[in-house]
Motif scaffolding. Structure first.
Motif, PDB file in Angstrom:
ATOM      1  N   SER A 129       0.605  -1.174   0.065  1.00 24.77           N
ATOM      2  CA  SER A 129       0.004   0.034   0.001  1.00 24.77           C
ATOM      3  C   SER A 129       0.852   1.127   0.116  1.00 24.77           C
ATOM      4  O   SER A 129       1.923   1.315   0.656  1.00 24.77           O
ATOM      5  N   HIS A 186      -7.705  -3.476   4.702  1.00 22.82           N
ATOM      6  CA  HIS A 186      -6.890  -2.285   4.917  1.00 22.82           C
ATOM      7  C   HIS A 186      -7.793  -1.572   3.543  1.00 22.82           C
ATOM      8  O   HIS A 186      -8.167  -0.110   3.865  1.00 22.82           O
ATOM      9  N   ASN A 187      -7.746  -1.892   2.592  1.00 19.34           N
ATOM     10  CA  ASN A 187      -8.578  -1.151   1.121  1.00 19.34           C
ATOM     11  C   ASN A 187     -10.168  -0.861   1.492  1.00 19.34           C
ATOM     12  O   ASN A 187     -10.692   0.029   1.317  1.00 19.34           O
ATOM     13  N   GLU A 190     -10.197   1.930   3.799  1.00 17.54           N
ATOM     14  CA  GLU A 190      -9.751   2.973   3.236  1.00 17.54           C
ATOM     15  C   GLU A 190     -10.942   3.495   2.460  1.00 17.54           C
ATOM     16  O   GLU A 190     -11.283   4.692   2.259  1.00 17.54           O
ATOM     17  N   TYR A 191     -12.000   2.744   1.893  1.00 19.98           N
ATOM     18  CA  TYR A 191     -13.163   3.048   1.430  1.00 19.98           C
ATOM     19  C   TYR A 191     -13.952   3.946   2.136  1.00 19.98           C
ATOM     20  O   TYR A 191     -14.641   4.883   1.940  1.00 19.98           O
ATOM     21  N   ASP A 193     -13.058   5.413   4.921  1.00 20.87           N
ATOM     22  CA  ASP A 193     -12.336   6.650   5.317  1.00 20.87           C
ATOM     23  C   ASP A 193     -12.591   7.819   4.229  1.00 20.87           C
ATOM     24  O   ASP A 193     -12.833   8.916   4.421  1.00 20.87           O
ATOM     25  N   SER A 228      -3.821  13.053   8.470  1.00 23.20           N
ATOM     26  CA  SER A 228      -3.672  11.818   7.823  1.00 23.20           C
ATOM     27  C   SER A 228      -3.352  12.157   6.600  1.00 23.20           C
ATOM     28  O   SER A 228      -3.618  13.232   5.925  1.00 23.20           O
ATOM     29  N   LEU A 230      -4.998  10.921   3.779  1.00 20.01           N
ATOM     30  CA  LEU A 230      -6.225  11.321   3.157  1.00 20.01           C
ATOM     31  C   LEU A 230      -6.711  12.794   3.341  1.00 20.01           C
ATOM     32  O   LEU A 230      -7.268  13.563   2.330  1.00 20.01           O
ATOM     33  N   TRP A 360       0.354   0.201   9.244  1.00 20.47           N
ATOM     34  CA  TRP A 360      -0.241   1.057   8.689  1.00 20.47           C
ATOM     35  C   TRP A 360       0.325   2.521   9.156  1.00 20.47           C
ATOM     36  O   TRP A 360      -0.361   3.313   8.403  1.00 20.47           O
ATOM     37  N   CYS A 364       1.229   3.859   3.772  1.00 18.30           N
ATOM     38  CA  CYS A 364       0.032   3.330   3.191  1.00 18.30           C
ATOM     39  C   CYS A 364      -0.948   4.437   2.962  1.00 18.30           C
ATOM     40  O   CYS A 364      -0.845   5.626   3.581  1.00 18.30           O
ATOM     41  N   ILE A 365      -1.967   4.303   2.308  1.00 18.18           N
ATOM     42  CA  ILE A 365      -2.947   5.171   2.061  1.00 18.18           C
ATOM     43  C   ILE A 365      -3.711   5.584   3.304  1.00 18.18           C
ATOM     44  O   ILE A 365      -4.184   6.758   3.288  1.00 18.18           O
ATOM     45  N   ILE A 366      -3.904   4.731   4.303  1.00 19.00           N
ATOM     46  CA  ILE A 366      -4.730   4.982   5.398  1.00 19.00           C
ATOM     47  C   ILE A 366      -3.868   5.686   6.574  1.00 19.00           C
ATOM     48  O   ILE A 366      -4.371   5.584   7.796  1.00 19.00           O
TER      49      ILE A 366
END
Length: 473
Positions: A129, A186-187, A190-191, A193, A228, A230, A360, A364-366
């Motif tokens: 990620s 995790h994904n 992410e959705y 979030d 974060s 995002l 994490w 990673c994205i989150i």
């Protein structure tokens, strides 16, 4: 070839190229192969100062690697992964390692693990990620497979991963498909979030916030508890204007969202394991609804809603939405981690939730500040039944719940869709209620199907049936 490479990668799309450059930058020589040979030539020639070995056939690629060979596959999930593995098997030798670094379904990973074990080869399903930037500068990596195989890959994976407080954002997740499973969840988180942030945006837009004001709000949030990746990129998005029209770029982007499947896989897995992930479910459904653009445009001319009247002062609204977003975000992670814990227990994977949360925190994205709190929560209590019950998060939820309710009520009364905020609050209220309405539901089930029920005045595990009156249509 005298000087054998330490690592090999197949699939030179952007993620693959960036991972190669990352590995090479840590002192390893890397062999590369791409089905389209010109891509290989262009990539290698673009980096003449790097320790890269370009190959034009799988045979040449395999022969260029030191044993045990470490081959990472970065191709589209599904059939393409199987096709590459099939081509590699006759060329590899016992003990060589194949790593699938794509977003593969974890059950496919388990199948491939069993398949390659019979061939005398080792297999790792590794979730990666961080997107393109993470691949180049340091991703979060979630490898699954045998402990002995992890020991071989550990020096490379630890060197290329992101670092937080001196800790590498990679750990051995567990056997078989555990790595890709954790990446899948995790994904899903992410959705959740992303949808929660979008719902905050919807409320602000309805209240008349400009893009400049939105950029300021999210920049401020990124300096606090909501810090974060995002939130940070959302602030940057609101700062960008479209060069063609001069309007904020976000306003000229069509409101139809894409998805690659990991969110849907997460929902299907939750149903199979009887775990509630209502926030993530709402986020996936929101993407599906967004794709129904033509139907929504038609419905907007026929279905009525309330007149939007947000009379809340902007500064007060920002505070309330921040609290609602923070509380809902906690719920999204609580649900995802509950699903990981449940599946891990059923599979016998012996998953370490503290270690998972820790990796994490970077790359990673989150990645987010409050993942430090989640890490601490599970380090302090590995048997924590739900993240909401950790002392820190319990206090946040108790403190934020009133503003959270007011935001959901405000949105609903003004016809602003907030499915993930609403689902998060519904989960919170259901979880905290000692008695739900399922007693009536169970009576209904017993009425039409004699499914029996338990009683409040009898020990658990004893079941009863009522002879209900006959209903005549």
């Amino acid at each position: 070839m005298e000087n054998k490479s330490d690592f090999g990668l197949i699939g030179l799309a952007v993620m693959g190229q960036n991972l190669v450059l990352n590995v090479e930058s840590r002192g390893f020589q890397v062999s590369v192969y791409n089905r389209t040979g010109s891509v290989t030539d262009e990539f290698v020639s673009a980096h003449p100062d790097k320790k890269l070995v370009g190959t034009q056939s799988l045979e040449e690629f395999v022969q260029s690697l030191a044993r045990p060979r470490k081959v990472m596959i970065m191709v589209k999930a599904g059939g393409p992964v199987d096709a590459v593995i099939e081509s590699l098997i006759p060329l590899l030798e016992e003990g060589d390692i194949i790593i699938d670094g794509g977003n593969s379904l974890y059950t496919d990973t388990e199948r491939r693990d069993a398949w390659l074990e019979k061939e005398g080869l080792r297999f790792i399903g590794a979730g990666v990620s961080g997107g393109e930037e993470g691949a180049r500068k340091g991703p979060s990596i979630m490898p699954g497979g045998p402990e002995s195989t992890w020991d071989v890959m550990k020096p490379i994976f630890e060197s290329i991963s992101a670092k937080v407080d001196g800790e590498a954002c990679v750990t051995h997740i567990g056997p078989g498909g555990a790595g890709h499973y954790v990446k899948m969840i995790h994904n899903g988180i992410e959705y959740g979030d992303m949808q929660l942030i979008c719902e905050a945006y919807s409320i602000f837009k309805a209240a008349g916030f400009t893009a400049e004001e939105l950029a300021a709000v999210f920049t401020e949030w990124n300096n606090g508890d909501l810090e974060s990746y995002l939130i940070q990129i959302t602030a940057e998005i609101f700062k960008q204007n479209d060069p063609e029209t001069g309007a904020p770029i976000v306003d000229v982007i069509l409101d139809t969202a894409g998805q690659k499947g990991t969110g849907r896989w997460t929902i299907m897995n939750a149903v199979e394991n009887a775990v509630v992930i209502s926030t993530i479910n709402a986020a996936v459904e929101a993407r599906i609804l967004s794709s129904m653009k033509e139907k929504r445009v038609d419905a907007s001319t026929q279905l009525e809603g309330p007149k939007v009247e947000l009379s809340v002062e902007k500064a007060a609204l920002v505070d309330k939405v921040r609290d609602a977003l923070y509380a809902s975000k906690i719920i999204s992670y609580a649900q995802g981690l509950d699903l990981i814990a449940t599946t891990g227990e059923q599979k016998g994977w012996n998953l370490d939730l503290a270690a998972i949360a820790a990796i994490w925190r970077g790359g990673c994205i989150i990645r987010a500040r409050f993942l430090n709190r989640i890490t601490d929560a599970y380090r302090n209590n590995a048997e924590l039944s739900n993240l909401m019950l950790d002392p820190f998060f319990k206090d946040v939820l108790n403190k934020n719940q009133q503003n959270w309710r007011e935001v959901v009520a405000l949105a609903v009364s003004n016809g602003i869709p907030v499915p993930a905020f609403s689902a998060s609050l519904g989960y919170y209220d259901s979880y905290r209620n000692e008695r739900l309405s399922a007693n009536l539901l169970q009576a209904q089930r017993d009425f039409f199907g004699a499914h029996t029920y338990e009683r409040t005045d009898k020990p658990r595990g004893e079941f009863f049936h009522t002879d209900w009156p006959e209903v005549i249509d």
